[in-house]
Design a protein around this motif. Structure first.
Motif, PDB file in Angstrom:
ATOM      1  N   MET A 234      57.662   3.974  63.641  1.00  0.00           N
ATOM      2  CA  MET A 234      57.587   2.988  62.553  1.00  0.00           C
ATOM      3  C   MET A 234      57.616   1.587  63.145  1.00  0.00           C
ATOM      4  O   MET A 234      58.143   1.394  64.250  1.00  0.00           O
ATOM      5  CB  MET A 234      58.836   3.094  61.651  1.00  0.00           C
ATOM      6  CG  MET A 234      58.834   4.180  60.623  1.00  0.00           C
ATOM      7  SD  MET A 234      60.427   4.153  59.757  1.00  0.00           S
ATOM      8  CE  MET A 234      60.009   5.042  58.277  1.00  0.00           C
ATOM      9  N   PRO A 235      57.133   0.599  62.400  1.00  0.00           N
ATOM     10  CA  PRO A 235      57.433  -0.770  62.805  1.00  0.00           C
ATOM     11  C   PRO A 235      58.939  -1.010  62.651  1.00  0.00           C
ATOM     12  O   PRO A 235      59.572  -0.393  61.778  1.00  0.00           O
ATOM     13  CB  PRO A 235      56.639  -1.635  61.825  1.00  0.00           C
ATOM     14  CG  PRO A 235      56.212  -0.753  60.721  1.00  0.00           C
ATOM     15  CD  PRO A 235      56.343   0.671  61.163  1.00  0.00           C
ATOM     16  N   VAL A 236      59.483  -1.880  63.482  1.00  0.00           N
ATOM     17  CA  VAL A 236      60.929  -2.159  63.412  1.00  0.00           C
ATOM     18  C   VAL A 236      61.321  -2.616  62.007  1.00  0.00           C
ATOM     19  O   VAL A 236      62.391  -2.274  61.502  1.00  0.00           O
ATOM     20  CB  VAL A 236      61.319  -3.216  64.470  1.00  0.00           C
ATOM     21  CG1 VAL A 236      62.762  -3.674  64.284  1.00  0.00           C
ATOM     22  CG2 VAL A 236      61.109  -2.653  65.872  1.00  0.00           C
ATOM     23  N   ASN A 237      60.425  -3.335  61.343  1.00  0.00           N
ATOM     24  CA  ASN A 237      60.767  -3.890  60.031  1.00  0.00           C
ATOM     25  C   ASN A 237      60.610  -2.918  58.861  1.00  0.00           C
ATOM     26  O   ASN A 237      60.802  -3.299  57.713  1.00  0.00           O
ATOM     27  CB  ASN A 237      59.916  -5.144  59.764  1.00  0.00           C
ATOM     28  CG  ASN A 237      60.389  -6.314  60.595  1.00  0.00           C
ATOM     29  OD1 ASN A 237      61.563  -6.409  60.954  1.00  0.00           O
ATOM     30  ND2 ASN A 237      59.468  -7.211  60.923  1.00  0.00           N
ATOM     31  N   GLN A 238      60.246  -1.675  59.160  1.00  0.00           N
ATOM     32  CA  GLN A 238      60.210  -0.646  58.113  1.00  0.00           C
ATOM     33  C   GLN A 238      61.340   0.340  58.397  1.00  0.00           C
ATOM     34  O   GLN A 238      61.493   0.798  59.523  1.00  0.00           O
ATOM     35  CB  GLN A 238      58.866   0.110  58.137  1.00  0.00           C
ATOM     36  CG  GLN A 238      58.730   1.169  57.055  1.00  0.00           C
ATOM     37  CD  GLN A 238      57.410   1.976  57.173  1.00  0.00           C
ATOM     38  OE1 GLN A 238      56.821   2.051  58.247  1.00  0.00           O
ATOM     39  NE2 GLN A 238      56.974   2.562  56.081  1.00  0.00           N
ATOM     40  N   SER A 239      62.149   0.629  57.401  1.00  0.00           N
ATOM     41  CA  SER A 239      63.230   1.608  57.628  1.00  0.00           C
ATOM     42  C   SER A 239      63.563   2.290  56.309  1.00  0.00           C
ATOM     43  O   SER A 239      62.731   2.351  55.409  1.00  0.00           O
ATOM     44  CB  SER A 239      64.456   0.932  58.268  1.00  0.00           C
ATOM     45  OG  SER A 239      64.954  -0.065  57.406  1.00  0.00           O
ATOM     46  N   PHE A 240      64.743   2.768  56.183  1.00  0.00           N
ATOM     47  CA  PHE A 240      65.103   3.645  55.066  1.00  0.00           C
ATOM     48  C   PHE A 240      65.978   2.915  54.039  1.00  0.00           C
ATOM     49  O   PHE A 240      66.793   2.074  54.395  1.00  0.00           O
ATOM     50  CB  PHE A 240      65.875   4.867  55.580  1.00  0.00           C
ATOM     51  CG  PHE A 240      65.230   5.455  56.807  1.00  0.00           C
ATOM     52  CD1 PHE A 240      64.077   6.205  56.696  1.00  0.00           C
ATOM     53  CD2 PHE A 240      65.747   5.213  58.074  1.00  0.00           C
ATOM     54  CE1 PHE A 240      63.464   6.740  57.817  1.00  0.00           C
ATOM     55  CE2 PHE A 240      65.152   5.740  59.203  1.00  0.00           C
ATOM     56  CZ  PHE A 240      64.006   6.498  59.080  1.00  0.00           C
ATOM     57  N   ALA A 241      65.817   3.292  52.780  1.00  0.00           N
ATOM     58  CA  ALA A 241      66.688   2.791  51.725  1.00  0.00           C
ATOM     59  C   ALA A 241      67.382   3.985  51.081  1.00  0.00           C
ATOM     60  O   ALA A 241      67.043   5.130  51.369  1.00  0.00           O
ATOM     61  CB  ALA A 241      65.883   2.013  50.700  1.00  0.00           C
ATOM     62  N   GLY A 242      68.302   3.705  50.193  1.00  0.00           N
ATOM     63  CA  GLY A 242      69.071   4.804  49.602  1.00  0.00           C
ATOM     64  C   GLY A 242      68.319   5.520  48.505  1.00  0.00           C
ATOM     65  O   GLY A 242      67.185   5.206  48.181  1.00  0.00           O
ATOM     66  N   PHE A 243      68.983   6.532  47.926  1.00  0.00           N
ATOM     67  CA  PHE A 243      68.425   7.212  46.766  1.00  0.00           C
ATOM     68  C   PHE A 243      68.387   6.264  45.570  1.00  0.00           C
ATOM     69  O   PHE A 243      69.206   5.355  45.457  1.00  0.00           O
ATOM     70  CB  PHE A 243      69.289   8.421  46.398  1.00  0.00           C
ATOM     71  CG  PHE A 243      69.248   9.521  47.427  1.00  0.00           C
ATOM     72  CD1 PHE A 243      68.074  10.229  47.652  1.00  0.00           C
ATOM     73  CD2 PHE A 243      70.376   9.848  48.158  1.00  0.00           C
ATOM     74  CE1 PHE A 243      68.024  11.248  48.596  1.00  0.00           C
ATOM     75  CE2 PHE A 243      70.344  10.861  49.099  1.00  0.00           C
ATOM     76  CZ  PHE A 243      69.168  11.568  49.333  1.00  0.00           C
ATOM     77  N   GLN A 244      67.475   6.476  44.666  1.00  0.00           N
ATOM     78  CA  GLN A 244      67.488   5.751  43.400  1.00  0.00           C
ATOM     79  C   GLN A 244      68.197   6.616  42.360  1.00  0.00           C
ATOM     80  O   GLN A 244      68.195   7.851  42.463  1.00  0.00           O
ATOM     81  CB  GLN A 244      66.075   5.406  42.941  1.00  0.00           C
ATOM     82  CG  GLN A 244      65.180   6.608  42.680  1.00  0.00           C
ATOM     83  CD  GLN A 244      63.798   6.218  42.200  1.00  0.00           C
ATOM     84  OE1 GLN A 244      63.624   5.201  41.542  1.00  0.00           O
ATOM     85  NE2 GLN A 244      62.812   7.037  42.531  1.00  0.00           N
ATOM     86  N   VAL A 245      68.799   5.971  41.413  1.00  0.00           N
ATOM     87  CA  VAL A 245      69.510   6.706  40.368  1.00  0.00           C
ATOM     88  C   VAL A 245      69.051   6.183  39.015  1.00  0.00           C
ATOM     89  O   VAL A 245      69.062   4.973  38.779  1.00  0.00           O
ATOM     90  CB  VAL A 245      71.041   6.508  40.499  1.00  0.00           C
ATOM     91  CG1 VAL A 245      71.764   7.231  39.366  1.00  0.00           C
ATOM     92  CG2 VAL A 245      71.525   6.989  41.856  1.00  0.00           C
ATOM     93  N   ALA A 246      68.617   7.060  38.141  1.00  0.00           N
ATOM     94  CA  ALA A 246      68.284   6.671  36.767  1.00  0.00           C
ATOM     95  C   ALA A 246      69.517   6.899  35.896  1.00  0.00           C
ATOM     96  O   ALA A 246      70.133   7.962  35.968  1.00  0.00           O
ATOM     97  CB  ALA A 246      67.114   7.513  36.256  1.00  0.00           C
ATOM     98  N   ARG A 247      69.922   5.902  35.134  1.00  0.00           N
ATOM     99  CA  ARG A 247      71.123   6.024  34.295  1.00  0.00           C
ATOM    100  C   ARG A 247      70.724   6.228  32.837  1.00  0.00           C
ATOM    101  O   ARG A 247      69.829   5.553  32.338  1.00  0.00           O
ATOM    102  CB  ARG A 247      72.003   4.789  34.445  1.00  0.00           C
ATOM    103  CG  ARG A 247      72.512   4.634  35.867  1.00  0.00           C
ATOM    104  CD  ARG A 247      73.507   3.502  36.019  1.00  0.00           C
ATOM    105  NE  ARG A 247      73.726   3.222  37.436  1.00  0.00           N
ATOM    106  CZ  ARG A 247      74.517   3.917  38.239  1.00  0.00           C
ATOM    107  NH1 ARG A 247      75.202   4.938  37.747  1.00  0.00           N
ATOM    108  NH2 ARG A 247      74.630   3.617  39.503  1.00  0.00           N
ATOM    109  N   GLU A 248      71.401   7.133  32.170  1.00  0.00           N
ATOM    110  CA  GLU A 248      71.088   7.441  30.777  1.00  0.00           C
ATOM    111  C   GLU A 248      71.780   6.463  29.842  1.00  0.00           C
ATOM    112  O   GLU A 248      72.833   5.937  30.165  1.00  0.00           O
ATOM    113  CB  GLU A 248      71.547   8.870  30.444  1.00  0.00           C
ATOM    114  CG  GLU A 248      70.834   9.915  31.291  1.00  0.00           C
ATOM    115  CD  GLU A 248      71.367  11.315  31.058  1.00  0.00           C
ATOM    116  OE1 GLU A 248      72.026  11.539  30.041  1.00  0.00           O
ATOM    117  OE2 GLU A 248      71.123  12.169  31.931  1.00  0.00           O
ATOM    118  N   GLY A 249      71.143   6.226  28.698  1.00  0.00           N
ATOM    119  CA  GLY A 249      71.757   5.422  27.674  1.00  0.00           C
ATOM    120  C   GLY A 249      71.667   3.929  27.908  1.00  0.00           C
ATOM    121  O   GLY A 249      71.081   3.450  28.832  1.00  0.00           O
TER     122      GLY A 249
END
Ligand code: NDP
Ligand code: 8X3
Length: 249
Positions: A234-249
């Protein structure tokens, strides 16, 4: 002198592979649909070193005819670089165009498997090598990656499965899995929108086609007893982010 066949040599990673392999003393068969670009590589690299081979990878008859017409010195393929491929669209699955999905599957999966099947007997006879262009999208899902990521997961797993089947043949197989590489890839993905591609890569200092070509050449140039199974970059400036969470209501 060894011969490599690089699919998708009209642009990006494949074009850079053609230059890198010729510079390292290989004969290169370069495929693609844009004949004028392949002719440009003949003019640049010389007809003794670069042989154009024009066909749409999805067209079995055109592929077989083009391969059968290769001149003798280019016909014995020692290394197959399965590079031709594309992403179309980055919309979430529920908004994606089914025709785009089918084009990606036909190109990245069906055509890649078909060409590999066609060249396998010769590759086995010559104890050759197969280098596949998978992607980080094979391993790390991202929104809008859906079918593109699925096709690249196929490529990675197909490469690993071939390793298993080809045990004892001397044939080497590698899955190369890059992150962001600035080529025509994102222009194609966005329906020809160069500005969208420029925005996507702006400030990232992305990988280049030449970076990947040097990696492909390195893999193909290993001693006969060394197999690089998978290689992720990967390029150094591309890396990983966390999971996304959809919240109800
Ligand atoms: P480009 O768009 O620059 O090049 C794609 C190449 O594939 C072209 O030469 C094109 O040739 C060829 N191709 C596409 N469809 C067909 C077809 N139907 N028949 C024949 N050739 C075809 O993209 P890249 O160089 O970036 O992509 C090369 C590979 O690398 C792809 O498999 C891609 O998935 C993979 N990859 C790319 C990454 C990136 O960020 N750029 C990251 C990870 C993997 P033509 O149009 O002339 O036929
Ligand atoms: C494409 C890699 O990171 O642009 O295969 O999705 S990325």
């Amino acid at each position: 002198m060894k011969t490599v066949l690089v699919t998708g040599a009209t642009s990006g990673i494949g074009e850079a592979c053609a230059r890198a392999f010729v510079a390292a003393g290989w004969r290169v068969v370069g495929t693609g649909r844009r004949v004028e670009r392949l002719q440009g590589l003949v003019d640049e690299l010389g007809a003794d070193h670069f042989q154009p081979c024009v066909f749409d990878v999805r067209d079995d008859e055109a592929r077989d005819a083009a391969l059968a017409a290769l001149p003798g010195e280019f016909a014995a393929i020692d290394c197959l670089v399965n590079n031709a491929g594309l992403a179309l669209g980055a919309a979430p699955a529920q908004k994606a165009d089914l025709a785009d999905w089918k084009t990606m599957i036909d190109t990245n999966v069906v055509a890649l498997a078909s060409l590999t099947h066609n060249l396998l007997p010769g590759l086995i006879a010559r104890k050759g090598a197969i280098v596949m262009l998978s992607s980080v999208a094979a391993t790390y899902p991202y929104t809008g990656g859906n079918v593109y990521g699925g096709t690249k997961a196929f490529v990675r797993q197909f490469a690993l499965g071939l390793r298993s089947d080809l045990s004892g043949t001397g044939v080497r197989v590698t899955s190369i899995e890059p992150g962001m590489v600035e080529t025509e890839f994102t222009v194609v993905r966005n329906g020809g929108d160069q500005a969208a591609s420029d925005t996507f890569y702006a400030g990232v200092n992305p990988l280049t086609g030449e970076d990947i070509a040097e990696t492909v050449l390195w893999v193909a140039s290993q001693p006969a007893h060394v197999n690089i199974n998978t290689l992720e970059l990967m390029p150094v400036n591309q890396s990983f982010a966390g999971f996304q969470v959809a919240r109800e209501g």
